[in-house]
Write an enzyme that holds these catalytic residues in place. Structure first.
Site, PDB file in Angstrom:
ATOM      1  CG  HIS A   1      -1.595   3.548   4.719  1.00 53.53           C
ATOM      2  ND1 HIS A   1      -2.780   3.147   4.844  1.00 53.53           N
ATOM      3  CD2 HIS A   1      -0.859   2.570   4.269  1.00 53.53           C
ATOM      4  CE1 HIS A   1      -2.908   1.744   4.653  1.00 53.53           C
ATOM      5  NE2 HIS A   1      -1.804   1.360   4.128  1.00 53.53           N
TER       6      HIS A   1
ATOM      7  CG  ASP B   1      -4.770   5.224   6.706  1.00 50.20           C
ATOM      8  OD1 ASP B   1      -3.647   4.706   7.369  1.00 50.20           O
ATOM      9  OD2 ASP B   1      -5.451   4.526   5.665  1.00 50.20           O
TER      10      ASP B   1
ATOM     11  CB  SER C   1      -1.132   0.019   1.390  1.00 48.64           C
ATOM     12  OG  SER C   1      -0.169   0.096   2.514  1.00 48.64           O
TER      13      SER C   1
END
Ligand SMILES: *[C@@H]1O[C@H](CO)[C@@H](O)[C@H](O)[C@H]1NC(C)=O
Ligand SMILES: *[C@@H]1O[C@H](CO)[C@@H](O)[C@H](O)[C@H]1NC(C)=O
Ligand SMILES: *[C@@H]1O[C@H](CO)[C@@H](O)[C@H](O)[C@H]1NC(C)=O
Length: 379
Positions: free
Chosen positions: A334, A331, A42
């Site tokens: 991340h 978040d 990610s």
């Protein structure tokens, strides 16, 4: 910032020069750029997970993701751009297309195969992500397409000039923790890390077999104190075991890269110490222009530790902070775009305590057998 701009101009100029001076026969004019192929998790996923059968846990294609840059949200796990987006910019490339997006069919500047949640091991979040081995298979499919479209000699040149960017390993260590396995059972830490690094090495070798030579990779982040990890622990403390494992992984990774440099013909790499850079920002945010280093801008619960940004992952409540650029974390898993830009600058041309033995700028400039090798110091 000024320094980064100047180096961007310099490299555009050098890349241009290279295109015009030609590197051999005039039919080689095609290669006026150095392509960028992106693999991993990610940290780099531009939205591949929008196109696979998965759950919102492994997706970020909904508001407020992307709010600082992308409208509609692209699927990046951030408020804006990611490290590879900035690297592409510094290298004079367009944003590298998302491989699984059916609207994309032209990959001559590179392709992004990364998938949020993916690890080096196929078992990591199996069934919800595109694991690293499958990402390499997709790259193999693309290689065949290039050979058909461009012929062998142009394809060989494209692939050997290209830079291959990796972010991988973090999820292999996070996934067992998330499943409350204590923690890598039935493996010892050493065995498990050997498997993770072994599978990453297989992929590096796979790239090398297809003609790739230049790899850029980051160390694994200090996951032990991630807001999402602290959330599940008594007193919201960091996870000491995870800290030990990620440190061991990072040591083994740098060892392995030194070995590969000796073993694989023409292999060059750039290792960016993301772990240290993340850790510095979490401990001392104001030094890097952040107000808050340990809490997420978007999410719920104490220090935004619940991974509910966007409200689509089971928990519908979430808060979005007023000023995203005050935060290191967007978040609970991340970082923000501001942080990604800082990392990209260090990966691109940071000094050798941060990015070594070469920085990405040097890898982009290097032209294999067709020109001398530039050590970073010579540029
Ligand atoms: C996690 O594992 C511990 C020890 O094995 C156990 O006591 C605890 O209930 C488990 N927690 C969850 C959420 O399954
Ligand atoms: C790669 O991972 C698998 C588990 O997914 C493991 O069985 C295998 O031994 C690993 N390969 C290497 C070279 O370590
Ligand atoms: C947001 O934070 C940045 C950095 O702290 C600051 O420069 C900017 O003025 C802030 N914006 C708002 C709207 O408060």
């Amino acid at each position: 910032m000024v320094v980064a701009k100047i180096s961007f101009l310099l490299i555009s100029f050098l890349l241009m020069l290279r295109g015009y001076s030609g590197s051999g026969s005039s039919s080689d004019n095609f290669v006026e750029h150095v392509a960028l192929f992106i693999f991993g998790d990610s940290l780099y996923d531009p939205g591949n997970n929008n196109y696979i059968n998965t759950t919102p846990e492994f997706q970020a294609n909904f508001w407020p993701y992307g709010i600082s840059y992308f409208d509609p949200p692209s699927g990046r796990f951030s408020d804006g751009r990611l490290i590879p987006d900035f690297i592409a910019e510094y290298a004079g490339l367009p944003i590298i297309p998302t491989y699984l997006d059916p609207r994309n069919s032209e990959f001559v500047y590179g392709a992004n195969f990364a998938s949020g949640g993916a690890g080096a091991l196929v078992e990591t979040h199996a069934g919800f992500v595109v694991d690293l081995k499958t990402q390499l298979q997709y790259f193999g499919d693309l290689e065949k397409q290039f050979r058909q479209k461009l012929g062998d000699s142009k394809t060989d040149q494209l692939l050997s000039d290209a830079v291959y960017l990796f972010s991988c390993g973090g999820n292999d260590y996070l996934a067992p923790v998330g499943n409350n396995e204590s923690i890598l059972y039935p493996y010892t830490h050493e065995q498990y890390i050997r498997m993770v690094i072994g599978n990453m090495t297989d992929v590096f070798k796979g790239i090398h077999e297809k003609g790739g030579r230049k790899i850029g990779i980051t160390t694994v982040s200090p996951l032990a104190c991630w807001p999402s990890i602290r959330a599940g622990r008594p007193g919201n403390t960091c996870n000491g075991e995870l800290d030990i494992i990620t440190s061991m992984h990072n040591q083994q990774l740098s060892k392995k890269l030194v070995e590969l440099e000796k073993e694989l013909e023409g292999f060059m790499y750039s290792l960016f110490d993301l772990n240290t850079e993340v850790s510095n920002r979490m401990k001392n945010p104001s030094k890097y222009g952040f107000k808050i280093g340990d809490s997420a801008c978007c999410g719920s619960g104490p220090f935004g530790c619940i991974y509910s940004c966007g409200g689509k992952r089971g928990v519908t409540e979430f808060d979005l902070c007023d000023n995203i650029s005050d935060y290191f974390f967007f978040d609970s898993n991340h970082n923000t775009e501001v942080a990604a830009r800082q990392f990209a600058e260090l990966f691109w041309d940071g000094d050798s305590t941060v990015t070594a033995p070469y920085d990405l700028k040097t890898l982009f400039l290097h032209q294999g057998k067709r020109s001398p090798t530039y050590r970073k110091e010579d540029l």
